[in-house]
Structures are given as C-alpha cells and as structure tokens.
Design a protein around this motif. Sequence first.
Motif, PDB file in Angstrom:
ATOM      1  N   PRO A 167     -13.201   5.628   9.295  1.00 51.77           N
ATOM      2  CA  PRO A 167     -12.881   5.863  10.711  1.00 51.77           C
ATOM      3  C   PRO A 167     -11.795   4.926  11.234  1.00 51.77           C
ATOM      4  CG  PRO A 167     -14.895   4.612  10.542  1.00 51.77           C
ATOM      5  CD  PRO A 167     -14.462   4.871   9.152  1.00 51.77           C
ATOM      6  N   ARG A 168     -10.741   4.753  10.476  1.00 53.08           N
ATOM      7  CA  ARG A 168      -9.626   3.923  10.915  1.00 53.08           C
ATOM      8  C   ARG A 168      -8.324   4.637  10.566  1.00 53.08           C
ATOM      9  NH1 ARG A 168     -10.189  -0.470  14.301  1.00 53.08           N
ATOM     10  NH2 ARG A 168     -12.226  -1.377  13.887  1.00 53.08           N
ATOM     11  N   SER A 169      -7.230   4.268  11.231  1.00 55.98           N
ATOM     12  CA  SER A 169      -5.976   4.974  10.968  1.00 55.98           C
ATOM     13  C   SER A 169      -5.522   4.699   9.535  1.00 55.98           C
ATOM     14  CB  SER A 169      -4.906   4.525  11.956  1.00 55.98           C
ATOM     15  OG  SER A 169      -4.181   3.438  11.449  1.00 55.98           O
ATOM     16  N   THR A 170      -4.885   5.722   8.943  1.00 57.11           N
ATOM     17  CA  THR A 170      -4.420   5.580   7.562  1.00 57.11           C
ATOM     18  C   THR A 170      -3.346   4.505   7.468  1.00 57.11           C
ATOM     19  OG1 THR A 170      -2.847   7.349   7.994  1.00 57.11           O
ATOM     20  CG2 THR A 170      -4.915   7.965   6.947  1.00 57.11           C
ATOM     21  N   VAL A 171      -2.506   4.420   8.495  1.00 58.53           N
ATOM     22  CA  VAL A 171      -1.416   3.438   8.474  1.00 58.53           C
ATOM     23  C   VAL A 171      -1.986   2.027   8.392  1.00 58.53           C
ATOM     24  CG1 VAL A 171       0.499   2.499   9.815  1.00 58.53           C
ATOM     25  CG2 VAL A 171       0.150   4.964   9.716  1.00 58.53           C
ATOM     26  N   LEU A 172      -2.994   1.757   9.226  1.00 59.02           N
ATOM     27  CA  LEU A 172      -3.615   0.425   9.226  1.00 59.02           C
ATOM     28  C   LEU A 172      -4.220   0.113   7.859  1.00 59.02           C
ATOM     29  CD1 LEU A 172      -4.560  -2.072  10.817  1.00 59.02           C
ATOM     30  CD2 LEU A 172      -6.680  -0.839  11.261  1.00 59.02           C
ATOM     31  N   GLY A 182       0.816  -1.208   0.000  1.00 59.00           N
ATOM     32  CA  GLY A 182       0.000   0.000   0.000  1.00 59.00           C
ATOM     33  C   GLY A 182       0.852   1.261   0.000  1.00 59.00           C
ATOM     34  N   PHE A 183       1.971   1.223   0.733  1.00 52.78           N
ATOM     35  CA  PHE A 183       2.860   2.392   0.779  1.00 52.78           C
ATOM     36  C   PHE A 183       3.680   2.495  -0.509  1.00 52.78           C
ATOM     37  CE2 PHE A 183       1.971   1.541   5.213  1.00 52.78           C
ATOM     38  CZ  PHE A 183       1.727   2.812   5.698  1.00 52.78           C
ATOM     39  N   GLU A 184       4.023   1.328  -1.051  1.00 55.91           N
ATOM     40  CA  GLU A 184       4.848   1.328  -2.257  1.00 55.91           C
ATOM     41  C   GLU A 184       4.122   2.006  -3.418  1.00 55.91           C
ATOM     42  OE1 GLU A 184       6.327  -2.593  -3.290  1.00 55.91           O
ATOM     43  OE2 GLU A 184       6.781  -1.862  -5.300  1.00 55.91           O
ATOM     44  N   VAL A 185       2.817   1.758  -3.544  1.00 58.89           N
ATOM     45  CA  VAL A 185       2.074   2.336  -4.662  1.00 58.89           C
ATOM     46  C   VAL A 185       1.341   3.605  -4.226  1.00 58.89           C
ATOM     47  CG1 VAL A 185       1.763   0.113  -5.793  1.00 58.89           C
ATOM     48  CG2 VAL A 185       0.034   0.909  -4.187  1.00 58.89           C
ATOM     49  N   PHE A 186       1.706   4.143  -3.064  1.00 59.80           N
ATOM     50  CA  PHE A 186       0.953   5.259  -2.494  1.00 59.80           C
ATOM     51  C   PHE A 186       0.912   6.471  -3.431  1.00 59.80           C
ATOM     52  CE2 PHE A 186       0.680   9.046   0.256  1.00 59.80           C
ATOM     53  CZ  PHE A 186      -0.585   8.806   0.753  1.00 59.80           C
ATOM     54  N   GLY A 187       2.086   6.850  -3.955  1.00 55.05           N
ATOM     55  CA  GLY A 187       2.149   8.029  -4.819  1.00 55.05           C
ATOM     56  C   GLY A 187       1.289   7.878  -6.058  1.00 55.05           C
ATOM     57  N   GLY A 241       9.972   0.798   7.701  1.00 58.43           N
ATOM     58  CA  GLY A 241      10.099   2.233   7.940  1.00 58.43           C
ATOM     59  C   GLY A 241      10.611   2.960   6.706  1.00 58.43           C
ATOM     60  N   LEU A 242      11.610   2.371   6.051  1.00 54.28           N
ATOM     61  CA  LEU A 242      12.150   2.992   4.836  1.00 54.28           C
ATOM     62  C   LEU A 242      11.065   3.118   3.770  1.00 54.28           C
ATOM     63  CD1 LEU A 242      15.663   1.340   4.356  1.00 54.28           C
ATOM     64  CD2 LEU A 242      15.172   3.775   4.560  1.00 54.28           C
ATOM     65  N   LEU A 243      10.250   2.052   3.618  1.00 49.34           N
ATOM     66  CA  LEU A 243       9.204   2.083   2.597  1.00 49.34           C
ATOM     67  C   LEU A 243       8.114   3.085   2.970  1.00 49.34           C
ATOM     68  CD1 LEU A 243       9.351  -1.721   1.992  1.00 49.34           C
ATOM     69  CD2 LEU A 243       9.657  -0.019   0.200  1.00 49.34           C
ATOM     70  N   VAL A 244       7.835   3.234   4.266  1.00 56.52           N
ATOM     71  CA  VAL A 244       6.863   4.238   4.707  1.00 56.52           C
ATOM     72  C   VAL A 244       7.401   5.643   4.412  1.00 56.52           C
ATOM     73  CG1 VAL A 244       5.760   5.264   6.732  1.00 56.52           C
ATOM     74  CG2 VAL A 244       5.770   2.780   6.446  1.00 56.52           C
ATOM     75  N   PHE A 272      13.503   3.391  14.341  1.00 53.83           N
ATOM     76  CA  PHE A 272      13.429   3.949  12.994  1.00 53.83           C
ATOM     77  C   PHE A 272      11.997   3.872  12.460  1.00 53.83           C
ATOM     78  CE2 PHE A 272      13.880   3.982   8.396  1.00 53.83           C
ATOM     79  CZ  PHE A 272      14.827   4.967   8.205  1.00 53.83           C
ATOM     80  N   PHE A 273      11.342   2.729  12.728  1.00 51.31           N
ATOM     81  CA  PHE A 273       9.967   2.555  12.262  1.00 51.31           C
ATOM     82  C   PHE A 273       9.037   3.566  12.918  1.00 51.31           C
ATOM     83  CE2 PHE A 273       5.768   0.464  12.446  1.00 51.31           C
ATOM     84  CZ  PHE A 273       5.554   0.288  11.084  1.00 51.31           C
ATOM     85  N   VAL A 274       9.198   3.744  14.232  1.00 51.15           N
ATOM     86  CA  VAL A 274       8.357   4.702  14.966  1.00 51.15           C
ATOM     87  C   VAL A 274       8.567   6.107  14.409  1.00 51.15           C
ATOM     88  CG1 VAL A 274       7.981   5.786  17.209  1.00 51.15           C
ATOM     89  CG2 VAL A 274       8.231   3.302  17.052  1.00 51.15           C
ATOM     90  N   ALA A 275       9.832   6.457  14.150  1.00 48.57           N
ATOM     91  CA  ALA A 275      10.123   7.779  13.590  1.00 48.57           C
ATOM     92  C   ALA A 275       9.474   7.927  12.213  1.00 48.57           C
ATOM     93  CB  ALA A 275      11.635   7.979  13.487  1.00 48.57           C
ATOM     94  N   ALA A 276       9.508   6.835  11.413  1.00 42.18           N
ATOM     95  CA  ALA A 276       8.913   6.883  10.069  1.00 42.18           C
ATOM     96  C   ALA A 276       7.408   7.121  10.162  1.00 42.18           C
ATOM     97  CB  ALA A 276       9.207   5.587   9.317  1.00 42.18           C
ATOM     98  N   ILE A 277       6.744   6.441  11.127  1.00 38.83           N
ATOM     99  CA  ILE A 277       5.302   6.627  11.305  1.00 38.83           C
ATOM    100  C   ILE A 277       5.009   8.057  11.749  1.00 38.83           C
ATOM    101  CG2 ILE A 277       3.282   5.880  12.633  1.00 38.83           C
ATOM    102  CD1 ILE A 277       4.091   3.859  10.554  1.00 38.83           C
ATOM    103  N   GLY A 278       5.900   8.616  12.604  1.00 36.28           N
ATOM    104  CA  GLY A 278       5.747  10.014  13.032  1.00 36.28           C
ATOM    105  C   GLY A 278       5.812  10.958  11.843  1.00 36.28           C
ATOM    106  N   LEU A 279       6.781  10.694  10.965  1.00 42.46           N
ATOM    107  CA  LEU A 279       6.936  11.518   9.773  1.00 42.46           C
ATOM    108  C   LEU A 279       5.709  11.398   8.872  1.00 42.46           C
ATOM    109  CD1 LEU A 279       9.149  13.309   8.461  1.00 42.46           C
ATOM    110  CD2 LEU A 279       9.780  11.320   7.095  1.00 42.46           C
ATOM    111  N   TRP A 280       5.180  10.189   8.817  1.00 39.99           N
ATOM    112  CA  TRP A 280       3.966   9.937   8.036  1.00 39.99           C
ATOM    113  C   TRP A 280       2.836  10.835   8.540  1.00 39.99           C
ATOM    114  CZ3 TRP A 280       1.974   7.745   3.829  1.00 39.99           C
ATOM    115  CH2 TRP A 280       0.609   7.436   3.807  1.00 39.99           C
ATOM    116  N   GLY A 281       2.697  10.933   9.867  1.00 40.80           N
ATOM    117  CA  GLY A 281       1.664  11.782  10.464  1.00 40.80           C
ATOM    118  C   GLY A 281       1.818  13.232  10.033  1.00 40.80           C
TER     119      GLY A 281
END
Lengths: 267, 278
Positions: free
Chosen positions: A102-107, A81-86, A161-164, A247-256
């Motif tokens: 009504p669900r998180s975008t990440v999920l 889902g993240f790979e084809v996001f753009g 995280g890198l892919l996110v 790193f993953f947590v930081a990537a999710i933060g950046l996603w937000g």
Amino acid sequence: MNAASLYLRCAMASIHGQLQYPGTLLSIGIGNLMATATAFVGLWARFDRFGEIQGFVFSEIVLFYGFVQGAFAVASMTTRGFEVFGTEFLRRGDFDRVLLRPRSTVLQLFGHELRLSKAGRLVQGACAFGAAIALLPRSLTIVDTALLAFAFTGAVALFGGLLVIQATLSFWTIESLEALNALTYGGVEAAQYPLSVYQAALRRILFYAVPLAAVTYHPLLIVLRHPDPLGGPAWLGYVSPLLGWAFFVAAIGLWGVGVRRYTSTGS
Amino acid sequence: MALAVYGAPFQARLGRLLQYREAAFAGFITQCWWGGLKVMILAAFYGSALATQGTASLPLTLAQSITYVWLAQGLLAITPWGGDPDITAAVRDGSILHDRLRPVDTYAYWYARSAAWLLGRALPRLALMLLFAGVGLRAAGLGSWALRAPEGAAAFAAALVSLGLGLAVSTAITNVVNVFTIVTGTDRGASTVLGTFMILLSGNEIPLPLFPDWARTFLELQPFAALLDTPFRIYLGQLRGGAVLRAMALQVFWWSVLVLIGRRLLARAVARLEVNGG
C-alpha cells in the motif's frame, strides 16, 4: 509512517546491509573512483595541449566537471531500483509484489537501495568542485551559494528523471535500454563543456529536450561571472534549473502511464 | 590440422555473432553520439588554439584528429573490456571442465573463441561507422566532420595488418582476464581496472598524440597503444617506412609477452582448479 521517514528507514537499512561487506564496498568504490577519474585525465590533457576552449580556462571547466559528476553520482546512488527495474523487477515478476504493497511504486523503488559504491564518483566530483571554487578569483556570495544548491537539485532531478525514463521504457521492451546510456553517461560528458562548443541542433536538444544546459551551463555562468558566448539573457541561469525539476515530474508522469499498462509476465 | 581444430570454433562463433544485428545497430548509434560529441569538442579546442597559439605546432591536424576519433568509436568493440562472457560463465558454472576434457590446448581454444567474439562484435559496428562517418557525413554536406581516407594504398594495407596485430594483442589481454576469472571467480575486479587503463591508454578517450609531449615515449611504448593507436597512426600517415615496421615489431613483442603471461597463469590456475558440485 509518512513517505519521507519510510524512505529514510529503507535507506538506512540499505546502508547497514552494504556495510556488512566493508572490503567489497571499499574495493568497488575505489574502482568506481578510478574509472570515473579517467575522464578527468582526458580533460586535463586536452587543456594541457590546447590551452583553453572558447574563452573558458581549465579551472572554469573543472567547475562544470565537478558539478555534473557530483549530480550524476547522487542520482545514480539513489535510483538503483530503477536501474535494475527491467532485470530484477519486471522479468522476475517482483513488480507484482511492489504493486501489492500500500505505498507508491516510485517510493518503493527509490527505497530499494542507496548504493554507496557509486560514491567514488561523488568523491572525485566533490574534490574537483571544491578545487574549482577555491580557484575562483573571488569568494562566493550568498546568492551564488543558493543558486549552486538550487541548480544542483535541478541537475540531480534531471539525471534521476532520465534513469526513471530508462526504467519506464522497459514496460514496453522488458529489457533495459542500454541505448539511453548515451543520454546519461553521454550527458555527463557533454555537460562538462560549455554549451557553445556544440552545433545549434544539439544545443537545442540539450536545453529543451534533455535540459542539461539549463541545470549546469546557465547557472554556472552566473557563478563564474562569465558572459554567455551565445548571448543568452543574464537572468536565465536563475530560473532555468526549474527545467530539471519539470523533466523529473514529466518522467514520473510517464512512469504512471507505464504502470497502468503493465501486465505481469506471469509465473 | 591446427587450423581446423582452432579455426572451426572461431568460424562458428564469428558466424553466430554476426547475427546480432539489432545489438550492433544499437552500439553503432551510441558510438555515433559519443563520436559526435568528441568531434565537436575537439573542433572547439582547435578553433581556440587557432585564435591564440596557432595550430601549426599541434601533433595532429583537426582532420586527422576527427578521423582518429571516428575510427576509435567504430572499433570500440575490438578492444578488451574484460573477460570473454562465454568463458567467464563457463568458469562460474563449472562447464570449464568440458573445455579441459577436450583433446586440444585450452589456451589456444579460448584464444580462438575470444578472437571471434571481439571480431564478430566489431565488424558490423565498424562497417556501419565507415558508412556513416566516411560516406554519410560527406553526402550530407558535412565533409569537414567526416572520416578521411587513409594516406595512400600502402598506408591502408599496413594499417590493416597492424589492426590485425591489435586484435591479436586484444585477444591476448582478454585471455589473461579469462584466466584471472578462474582464480577470483569473477572478472569484475579485473574488468574495472583494465577498462580504466585501456580507455585512457588505447587512444579511446583522446587521441594519444594529443597527450603532453613529455609523455609521448611512454605512451607509444606501452601495450595499450598496440590496440588502436598504432594502426591509426599508420592509417593517418604519421608513421612511414621503417617506423611502421618498428611499431609492428612492438605490437608483436607485446603480443608474445601477453600470450606468455596468459599461458603461465593458465597452467598454474589449472593445476589448482577445483570444480564444486556435480
């Protein structure tokens, strides 16, 4: 329905859908297996020619190889889902629909697809890993097994995280940034060899910025009972896989941050 | 006459492709990273070999291997990875009919366009790579990691000719995939298989001379060596005199075989071509 069972249901639906075309799935999977196996042939040829690399023999490097290939395979299977996001979500405006649910975008993006065709890389990574473990001069202890499992989750988290992050950057660029492939695919290549072969500046990047060495090199040294040619402390590999999760947590933060600045492309 | 008919689409496309400066720059950065990794790994292997078995028996010196790696990275875009995207798109959306209606030889027309596509993407990347690995690294005091100059002017001239033949072979392979697309509707399957063999057998993954000695004859004879390995070995002075001519003859041989295959396949595919819709 809680997040885990919702994700499970999405994953099952995705697998069920892919199994409707077994021929396609099988041929793409075999193609994937072949394409990723070239790296192994190259690895083998180097050892056939040179014998060893900085005190590491072929069977030890195969452990690095299988481990990192397996982790990258799991990460790329789950982050489609993240790979084809753009291309599929941002440019077509489909992300608006994701935001309305009504669900998180990440999920939702993790649940977009569980791509079975990438399992080719997983299969050959697992074979290499199994062979390397069998070639170890001793059997694994319980601590070794637990450490391998822990480090593997860290490695999957790092690649995830890198892919996110790659997807997140398309909030700014709209297109997916192929240049980051250097870190994902290039990272897989880099992590196949002991960290000590790289120059100091690159070593620091691979530990602190994109902590590949923290999730592969240091924990695997412990499993191999191989002293660190760089003289790192012996306990480092037990804790360093946490950097993959950080790193993953930081990537999710950046996603937000990206989601908050998102404005629809319209239409 | 033929030059004008097939030279014009070649020139037009080449000129258009040279405009994509950002794409070329992004590709160049990625190739620097890959090249850097490969060079460091090779240097570590050579260091270990020096400590254990000595490096005298190795088929390439470290400096030659490094030059080989930088050249392979710089010329990545000249190798065939799949079909020509314009032509495979034309097959899919039916505008291949326009190509068939033109009073030109479809094979030669596609050949000219694919050659321009390969060359147009490769030239700016190669120029940047020569600047970075040949000049930049040396200026930064990293001369031992740098791309070396060719073994003399004659070797350089011969390597350029051989690289031209490599481009010809690469275009012929691309055209075979283009024709495959007519039959299967997509170049995806063919690209996966092609990319796998090409990356390993062209010298991109590791320099071909570093493969085991027992595989050498096979590796030198197979068609993918004609893409990069042959010009590189001429550049490095590994091939001299008569060996250069024999290697070039082999390139010409593979080129003619691949053109023949492409033409045969195209003739058969076109005879059965059906275009849906209107």
